[in-house]
Design a protein around this motif. Structure first.
Motif, PDB file in Angstrom:
ATOM      1  N   GLU A   1      12.865   3.814   0.733  1.00 49.83           N
ATOM      2  CA  GLU A   1      13.948   4.723   0.517  1.00 49.83           C
ATOM      3  C   GLU A   1      13.728   5.279  -0.939  1.00 49.83           C
ATOM      4  OE1 GLU A   1      17.161   3.115   3.633  1.00 49.83           O
ATOM      5  OE2 GLU A   1      17.638   2.986   1.507  1.00 49.83           O
ATOM      6  N   VAL A   2      13.428   6.560  -0.937  1.00 47.85           N
ATOM      7  CA  VAL A   2      13.120   7.085  -2.390  1.00 47.85           C
ATOM      8  C   VAL A   2      14.380   7.769  -2.947  1.00 47.85           C
ATOM      9  CG1 VAL A   2      12.401   9.468  -1.367  1.00 47.85           C
ATOM     10  CG2 VAL A   2      11.467   8.636  -3.640  1.00 47.85           C
ATOM     11  N   TRP A   3      14.528   7.862  -4.084  1.00 50.16           N
ATOM     12  CA  TRP A   3      15.633   8.462  -4.561  1.00 50.16           C
ATOM     13  C   TRP A   3      15.781   9.836  -4.802  1.00 50.16           C
ATOM     14  CZ3 TRP A   3      20.726   7.575  -5.339  1.00 50.16           C
ATOM     15  CH2 TRP A   3      21.413   8.340  -6.337  1.00 50.16           C
TER      16      TRP A   3
ATOM     17  N   GLU B   1      14.819   7.639   3.639  1.00 50.82           N
ATOM     18  CA  GLU B   1      13.745   7.217   3.921  1.00 50.82           C
ATOM     19  C   GLU B   1      12.402   7.916   3.587  1.00 50.82           C
ATOM     20  OE1 GLU B   1      11.437   6.202   8.246  1.00 50.82           O
ATOM     21  OE2 GLU B   1      13.520   6.475   8.177  1.00 50.82           O
ATOM     22  N   ILE B   2      11.577   7.311   3.255  1.00 51.75           N
ATOM     23  CA  ILE B   2      10.119   8.232   3.085  1.00 51.75           C
ATOM     24  C   ILE B   2       8.835   7.276   3.844  1.00 51.75           C
ATOM     25  CG2 ILE B   2       9.431   6.998   0.702  1.00 51.75           C
ATOM     26  CD1 ILE B   2       8.577   9.574  -0.191  1.00 51.75           C
ATOM     27  N   SER B   3       9.051   6.177   3.980  1.00 55.28           N
ATOM     28  CA  SER B   3       8.057   5.364   4.709  1.00 55.28           C
ATOM     29  C   SER B   3       8.861   4.148   5.454  1.00 55.28           C
ATOM     30  CB  SER B   3       7.188   4.605   3.426  1.00 55.28           C
ATOM     31  OG  SER B   3       6.199   3.848   4.353  1.00 55.28           O
ATOM     32  N   SER B   4       8.361   3.892   6.913  1.00 56.00           N
ATOM     33  CA  SER B   4       8.652   2.709   7.523  1.00 56.00           C
ATOM     34  C   SER B   4       7.619   1.945   7.918  1.00 56.00           C
ATOM     35  CB  SER B   4       9.487   3.279   8.848  1.00 56.00           C
ATOM     36  OG  SER B   4      10.171   2.195   9.567  1.00 56.00           O
TER      37      SER B   4
ATOM     38  N   CYS C   1       0.885  -1.256  -0.034  1.00 58.73           N
ATOM     39  CA  CYS C   1      -0.212  -0.126   0.027  1.00 58.73           C
ATOM     40  C   CYS C   1       0.872   1.418  -0.044  1.00 58.73           C
ATOM     41  CB  CYS C   1      -0.961  -0.003   1.238  1.00 58.73           C
ATOM     42  SG  CYS C   1      -2.147  -1.117   1.157  1.00 58.73           S
ATOM     43  N   ALA C   2       1.821   1.257   0.719  1.00 53.59           N
ATOM     44  CA  ALA C   2       2.761   2.539   0.933  1.00 53.59           C
ATOM     45  C   ALA C   2       3.519   2.605  -0.592  1.00 53.59           C
ATOM     46  CB  ALA C   2       3.790   2.145   1.949  1.00 53.59           C
ATOM     47  N   GLU C   3       4.051   1.458  -1.039  1.00 50.28           N
ATOM     48  CA  GLU C   3       4.761   1.361  -2.196  1.00 50.28           C
ATOM     49  C   GLU C   3       3.908   1.989  -3.575  1.00 50.28           C
ATOM     50  OE1 GLU C   3       7.547  -1.779  -3.529  1.00 50.28           O
ATOM     51  OE2 GLU C   3       6.579  -3.186  -2.030  1.00 50.28           O
ATOM     52  N   GLU C   4       2.701   1.615  -3.270  1.00 47.23           N
ATOM     53  CA  GLU C   4       1.689   2.165  -4.513  1.00 47.23           C
ATOM     54  C   GLU C   4       1.935   3.759  -4.634  1.00 47.23           C
ATOM     55  OE1 GLU C   4      -0.543   1.681  -7.832  1.00 47.23           O
ATOM     56  OE2 GLU C   4       0.509   0.253  -6.658  1.00 47.23           O
ATOM     57  N   VAL C   5       2.045   4.526  -3.447  1.00 49.70           N
ATOM     58  CA  VAL C   5       2.229   5.850  -3.441  1.00 49.70           C
ATOM     59  C   VAL C   5       3.025   6.333  -4.620  1.00 49.70           C
ATOM     60  CG1 VAL C   5       2.533   7.818  -1.965  1.00 49.70           C
ATOM     61  CG2 VAL C   5       1.032   6.034  -1.389  1.00 49.70           C
ATOM     62  N   LEU C   6       4.352   5.627  -4.218  1.00 47.55           N
ATOM     63  CA  LEU C   6       5.646   5.976  -5.039  1.00 47.55           C
ATOM     64  C   LEU C   6       5.428   5.622  -6.440  1.00 47.55           C
ATOM     65  CD1 LEU C   6       8.480   5.368  -2.405  1.00 47.55           C
ATOM     66  CD2 LEU C   6       6.783   7.411  -2.712  1.00 47.55           C
ATOM     67  N   LYS C   7       4.828   4.737  -6.735  1.00 46.45           N
ATOM     68  CA  LYS C   7       4.522   4.093  -7.972  1.00 46.45           C
ATOM     69  C   LYS C   7       3.691   4.936  -8.959  1.00 46.45           C
ATOM     70  CE  LYS C   7       5.376  -0.797  -6.961  1.00 46.45           C
ATOM     71  NZ  LYS C   7       4.750  -2.218  -6.908  1.00 46.45           N
TER      72      LYS C   7
ATOM     73  N   THR D   1       2.355   8.153   2.654  1.00 48.74           N
ATOM     74  CA  THR D   1       3.863   8.154   3.534  1.00 48.74           C
ATOM     75  C   THR D   1       3.907   9.582   4.059  1.00 48.74           C
ATOM     76  OG1 THR D   1       4.678   9.156   1.463  1.00 48.74           O
ATOM     77  CG2 THR D   1       4.874   6.609   1.536  1.00 48.74           C
ATOM     78  N   ALA D   2       5.295   9.838   4.296  1.00 45.11           N
ATOM     79  CA  ALA D   2       5.691  11.220   4.799  1.00 45.11           C
ATOM     80  C   ALA D   2       5.328  11.997   3.917  1.00 45.11           C
ATOM     81  CB  ALA D   2       6.978  10.935   5.500  1.00 45.11           C
ATOM     82  N   VAL D   3       4.705  12.966   4.178  1.00 43.31           N
ATOM     83  CA  VAL D   3       4.321  14.069   3.049  1.00 43.31           C
ATOM     84  C   VAL D   3       5.127  14.890   2.724  1.00 43.31           C
ATOM     85  CG1 VAL D   3       2.438  15.886   2.667  1.00 43.31           C
ATOM     86  CG2 VAL D   3       1.564  13.965   3.952  1.00 43.31           C
ATOM     87  N   GLY D   4       5.883  15.489   3.741  1.00 49.83           N
ATOM     88  CA  GLY D   4       6.874  16.346   3.466  1.00 49.83           C
ATOM     89  C   GLY D   4       7.924  15.653   2.847  1.00 49.83           C
ATOM     90  N   ARG D   5       8.415  14.614   2.998  1.00 53.24           N
ATOM     91  CA  ARG D   5       9.415  13.872   2.145  1.00 53.24           C
ATOM     92  C   ARG D   5       9.106  13.390   0.748  1.00 53.24           C
ATOM     93  NH1 ARG D   5      13.630  10.607   6.289  1.00 53.24           N
ATOM     94  NH2 ARG D   5      13.837  12.313   7.573  1.00 53.24           N
ATOM     95  N   ALA D   6       7.626  13.107   0.640  1.00 56.27           N
ATOM     96  CA  ALA D   6       7.156  13.004  -0.561  1.00 56.27           C
ATOM     97  C   ALA D   6       7.199  14.357  -1.577  1.00 56.27           C
ATOM     98  CB  ALA D   6       5.803  12.571  -0.780  1.00 56.27           C
ATOM     99  N   LEU D   7       6.977  15.479  -0.791  1.00 54.81           N
ATOM    100  CA  LEU D   7       7.178  16.794  -1.476  1.00 54.81           C
ATOM    101  C   LEU D   7       8.709  16.964  -1.837  1.00 54.81           C
ATOM    102  CD1 LEU D   7       6.152  19.608  -2.351  1.00 54.81           C
ATOM    103  CD2 LEU D   7       6.586  20.295  -0.090  1.00 54.81           C
ATOM    104  N   ILE D   8       9.377  16.636  -1.194  1.00 53.36           N
ATOM    105  CA  ILE D   8      10.959  16.598  -1.411  1.00 53.36           C
ATOM    106  C   ILE D   8      11.151  15.950  -2.602  1.00 53.36           C
ATOM    107  CG2 ILE D   8      13.282  16.306  -0.529  1.00 53.36           C
ATOM    108  CD1 ILE D   8      12.432  16.831   2.278  1.00 53.36           C
TER     109      ILE D   8
END
Length: 462
Positions: free
Chosen positions: A375-377, A386-389, A342-348, A424-431
């Motif tokens: 861990e997002v690149w 790290e963007i999700s744990s 579920c968390a991975e799907e956000v990044l996909k 996931t972490a919204v701020g890190r997704a924004l980054i």
């Protein structure tokens, strides 16, 4: 919290697990207190039984006019009563010693968790997507945001100090859009129930999920209607009332326990979401329960002084979408894999390159049995971050919260299993979006998944 019965039966396994976590062995200390406590309880029970028996014998002796025997038995009962008067306090002390030790003992890792000391020993589980190629040198997120005048660290420092940021205009809108996108994904497609929980909680909630007492320094506390100094002085007055007005009071002399009017700001929505089922007995047919929330989170970052001081990576205040699942023991491992997907799907959906790593024993959280980090690149940093744990905790938190369920088959109750993850972490997704979707002219392309949440806007910073 670990099961004391399991520790009695598996002391070597506990110490081995603690060694793998780079912690000191505790089995001998725990079992020493436990054995003393159990022996004391047995002694108290024996004394109570003897008191009751002697009391009956006194009646018989008096009935038989055997005054000598009656006097001897009365003296014996008097001694037993004196022992029992002090025995209750000793039992409380031994219970507290055992509870305090168990409360600060970390969870036991699952057998398939890699053994290691720190993040360098984590094991890559999977890799997804491709790194983007750029015809220019990619910038870090704060360079992009400050240049566009949409990210303001200087004003935030004036307002609140370091590790805060003010987002403006299109940047603030994108941060909001990311959170809404995640919530819609998890509620509409992944079956999570959206919850809007309190941001202020009391001690038992943080104890239940394992932040207290061990990680008190990582939390922010707030006091109602008084400053910290005023609250401290009130605690001094309370301490003097207990130990006497002429006694010099120092910090260590202040009584333990919650202070007046104190709450804690949540470090993660895991705390209120997991505690929704505290002190409850659920029916098995209700499980699994799946909760999600988008909330601000507050962390003092006491253990990360000097790390990631530039930009938004490590803030005192940040937004995060949290996922929490409550399951049976038999289904928790499968739920862990599901939560990860579920968390991975956000990044996909955001088309971001990332990897999943299994944390080693030395890098896992206090209450976790097993943890995956996503861990997002970040091309600006040229590093994975790290963007999700995502963690499975077994019954560790449930024991601290006294959260149980009734099995469909069988008698009695069992502790539930709990899981939590960033979704996931919204701020890190924004980054990650800023750094991966940046353009040479300083603008940032809006990912297609976010454009409906931004009124069809295709770029920001222009």
């Amino acid at each position: 919290m670990l099961d004391i019965k399991w520790i009695r039966e598996n002391p070597a396994a506990l110490d081995r697990a603690l060694m793998h976590r780079s912690a000191s062995p505790l089995a001998e200390a725990i079992l020493g207190i436990d054995e003393e406590r159990r022996a004391h309880i047995q002694k108290v029970q024996a004394a109570q039984e003897r008191r009751n028996a002697a009391s009956k014998e006194i009646g018989k002796a008096k009935g038989a006019k055997d005054e000598e025997t009656a006097a001897r038995l009365m003296a014996e009962v008097s001694e037993i009563k004196e022992f029992l008067a002090h025995a209750e306090e000793k039992e409380r002390e031994l219970n507290k010693q055992l509870d305090d030790l168990l409360a600060t003992t970390p969870n036991v890792p699952l057998d398939d968790v890699p053994v290691g000391k720190d993040e360098h020993d984590n094991v890559e589980k999977s890799l997804s997507g491709q790194k983007r190629l750029y015809s220019f040198e990619p910038k870090e997120h704060f360079e992009i945001g400050v240049s566009a005048k949409l990210m303001d660290f200087e004003t935030a420092a004036k307002l609140s100090g370091s590790r805060f940021v003010v987002l403006k205009g299109q940047m603030a809108r994108m941060e909001r859009a990311i959170g809404q996108f995640m919530l819609d994904l998890h509620t509409n497609q992944h079956g999570y129930l959206e919850v809007q929980p309190p941001l202020l909680v009391k001690d038992p909630a943080l104890f239940g999920t394992g932040q207290l007492p061990k990680f008190k320094d990582d939390l922010f506390s707030v006091y109602r209607g008084v400053s910290w100094q005023e609250q401290y002085e009130r605690n001094i007055d309370l301490a003097r009332a207990q130990v006497g007005p002429s006694t010099t009071i120092v910090g260590a002399a202040i009584p333990e326990g919650p202070v007046l009017d104190q709450h804690w700001l949540i470090p993660t929505a895991e705390v209120p979401l997991t505690n929704l089922i505290r002190e409850s007995i659920l029916d098995e047919k209700e499980l699994p329960l799946r909760f999600t929330a988008l909330t601000p989170c507050f962390r003092s970052e006491a253990g990360s002084a000097g790390r990631d001081t530039r930009g938004m990576l490590r803030q005192h205040q940040f937004n995060k979408v949290e996922l929490v699942s409550i399951t049976t023991p038999e289904t928790s491992i499968g739920e862990h894999e599901r939560m990860l997907s579920c968390a991975e799907e956000v990044l996909k959906r955001l088309d971001l390159h990332y990897r999943v790593v299994t944390l080693c024993t030395g890098d896992m959280g206090f209450g976790s049995q097993k943890t995956y980090d996503i861990e997002v690149w970040l091309p600006g940093q040229k590093a994975y971050r790290e963007i999700s744990s995502v963690s499975v905790c077994g019954d560790f938190q449930a024991r601290r919260m006294d959260a149980r369920y009734r099995p469909v088959e069988g008698k009695g109750t069992r502790f539930v299993h709990t899981l939590n993850g960033s979704g996931t972490a919204v701020g890190r997704a924004l980054i990650a979006v800023l750094e991966n979707y940046q353009n040479e002219d300083g603008s940032v392309t809006v990912p297609s998944a976010l454009q409906p949440y931004m009124g069809g806007l295709e770029k920001i910073g222009v």
